[in-house]
Design an enzyme around this catalytic site. Structure first.
Site, PDB file in Angstrom:
ATOM      1  N   ASP A 243     -25.781 -69.778 -66.121  1.00 24.43           N
ATOM      2  CA  ASP A 243     -26.105 -68.399 -66.490  1.00 24.43           C
ATOM      3  C   ASP A 243     -24.906 -67.507 -66.181  1.00 24.43           C
ATOM      4  O   ASP A 243     -24.220 -67.693 -65.168  1.00 24.43           O
ATOM      5  CB  ASP A 243     -27.333 -67.939 -65.698  1.00 24.43           C
ATOM      6  CG  ASP A 243     -27.866 -66.615 -66.202  1.00 24.43           C
ATOM      7  OD1 ASP A 243     -28.660 -66.632 -67.154  1.00 24.43           O
ATOM      8  OD2 ASP A 243     -27.477 -65.569 -65.634  1.00 24.43           O
ATOM      9  N   GLU A 286     -28.177 -65.172 -72.160  1.00 24.99           N
ATOM     10  CA  GLU A 286     -26.865 -65.511 -71.596  1.00 24.99           C
ATOM     11  C   GLU A 286     -26.915 -66.836 -70.835  1.00 24.99           C
ATOM     12  O   GLU A 286     -26.048 -67.135 -70.012  1.00 24.99           O
ATOM     13  CB  GLU A 286     -26.384 -64.399 -70.662  1.00 24.99           C
ATOM     14  CG  GLU A 286     -27.185 -64.195 -69.403  1.00 24.99           C
ATOM     15  CD  GLU A 286     -28.327 -63.200 -69.559  1.00 24.99           C
ATOM     16  OE1 GLU A 286     -28.740 -62.612 -68.550  1.00 24.99           O
ATOM     17  OE2 GLU A 286     -28.798 -63.007 -70.701  1.00 24.99           O
TER      18      GLU A 286
END
Length: 379
Positions: A243, A286
């Site tokens: 992430d 993301e």
């Protein structure tokens, strides 16, 4: 005797009647042979999508029926060069270049879009200048193909032989075969285009629009496949979930367009960092996932750390050279704890533990790789 004279051997006969009967029987047999050949050609065109096999069947049957020394399908590139796409001489010959300056009959057939028939290449003004170069090509028929798809190019069907000129019936048969060849080429092209279109649609369905990486749907599909393979062969299967740290601040500070540009840069970094055997995908937002077949936990951690370092050392153009970091959660099957019973499907457990490790990495300060091992079930 087979042509119709057998019943005249032991009784009186008229020679004219005998000749007429033999000629009629020969014509019937020739017609039957033509129809049988056309049936085989039609079956090849309609039942096979193998272009090379279909075209070889066409030129082979043509040569047999009209007794050609040579039968070939030729693609014309320009006035001077062509390619032998299929020839009766050898099934393995494909796309062999030929100099069309030695084949004025082909050049004429293409430029004037008509059937060209040469009874004697040594006497016809069209071919006399090149006839000595190919003495076996005495009688020639060239038929341009009428293709439904103009983008396939220009093709001609050529039949030649040494012993005698072609009859009108034989020329007519060459025309019919040329039509079948055109259909064969068109069908093959349509099939090829359909295959390309299907592949394009599959690619679109499996690809993330922004990063051009695989998407979540395809990632999970491959995860299931790789899990079954690892279970069958007893091999390791590792997963990295990663992430982008503080990505919300990137969007808030620089705007979503810059945020999208950053995601593309991340994808570029990851592509050059992972191995060819690994599967890289945009897992969502993301968050990215890397599936590592036949990789143990230690190997997966090394890969995660390699990616983390690459990102940290990168200066993002979209952010005027600012650097960013990632957090990674790593898990591996089979789990190190033998007594652990994964809930539902093992592949779901693999995702759950990698996600838990990622959460731990985030809570621990980010910019790090954390591994996960499940706790043993309570007895």
């Amino acid at each position: 005797l087979e042509a119709g004279a057998s019943d005249y051997v032991t009784k009186p006969f008229f020679i004219d009647e005998l000749v007429a009967r033999i000629r009629t029987n020969l014509e019937v047999k020739r017609y039957q042979d033509d129809m049988a050949a056309m049936l085989r050609i039609s079956q090849a065109v309609s039942s096979s999508l193998d272009r090379d096999k279909v075209l070889y069947t066409i030129v082979s049957e043509l040569g047999s029926v009209v007794q050609s020394d040579r039968a070939a399908l030729i693609k014309v590139g320009d006035r001077s060069m062509g390619l032998i796409v299929a020839t009766r001489d050898n099934q393995e010959i494909r796309n062999k270049p030929i100099d069309l300056d030695g084949y004025p009959e082909i050049q004429t057939a293409v430029s004037e879009r008509r059937v060209v028939v040469v009874d004697d290449t040594h006497a016809d003004p069209l071919t006399v200048r090149v006839a000595s170069g190919i003495p076996t090509r005495k009688s020639v028929v060239v038929v341009p193909l009428e293709l439904q798809k103009a983008d396939l190019g220009e093709f001609v069907l050529l039949s030649s032989r040494e012993h005698r000129p072609y009859t009108e019936a034989e020329i007519g048969f060459v025309r019919v075969v040329a039509s079948a060849a055109a259909n064969g080429l068109t069908n093959a092209a349509l099939y090829d285009q359909a295959a390309i279109d299907n592949q394009r649609l599959t690619t679109l369905a499996n690809t993330d629009d922004l990063t051009k990486l695989f998407n979540h749907r395809y990632f999970y599909q491959r995860l299931e496949e790789e899990y079954k393979r690892s279970e069958r062969y007893g091999s390791d299967l590792a997963l990295i979930l990663l992430d982008l740290d503080h990505f919300k601040q990137v969007n808030d500070t620089y705007g979503h367009q810059k945020g999208d540009a950053v995601l593309k840069e991340f994808a570029t970094i990851f592509i050059r960092t992972v191995r060819e055997t690994d599967l890289l995908a945009r897992y969502g937002g993301e968050e990215f996932g890397v599936l590592l077949p036949e990789t143990n936990l230690a190997g997966a951690v090394r890969q995660a750390e390699r990616m983390r370092r690459e990102v940290k050392a990168h200066y993002f153009e979209a952010l005027q050279g600012k650097s960013l970091t990632i957090s990674c959660g790593v898990a591996c099957l089979p789990f190190g704890t033998p007594s652990f019973k994964a809930p539902h499907h093992q592949q779901d457990a693999l995702i759950a533990w990698a996600d838990q490790a990622l959460y731990t990495a985030k809570r621990g300060g980010r910019d790090r790789s954390i591994t996960a091992e499940p706790e043993p079930d309570a007895e």
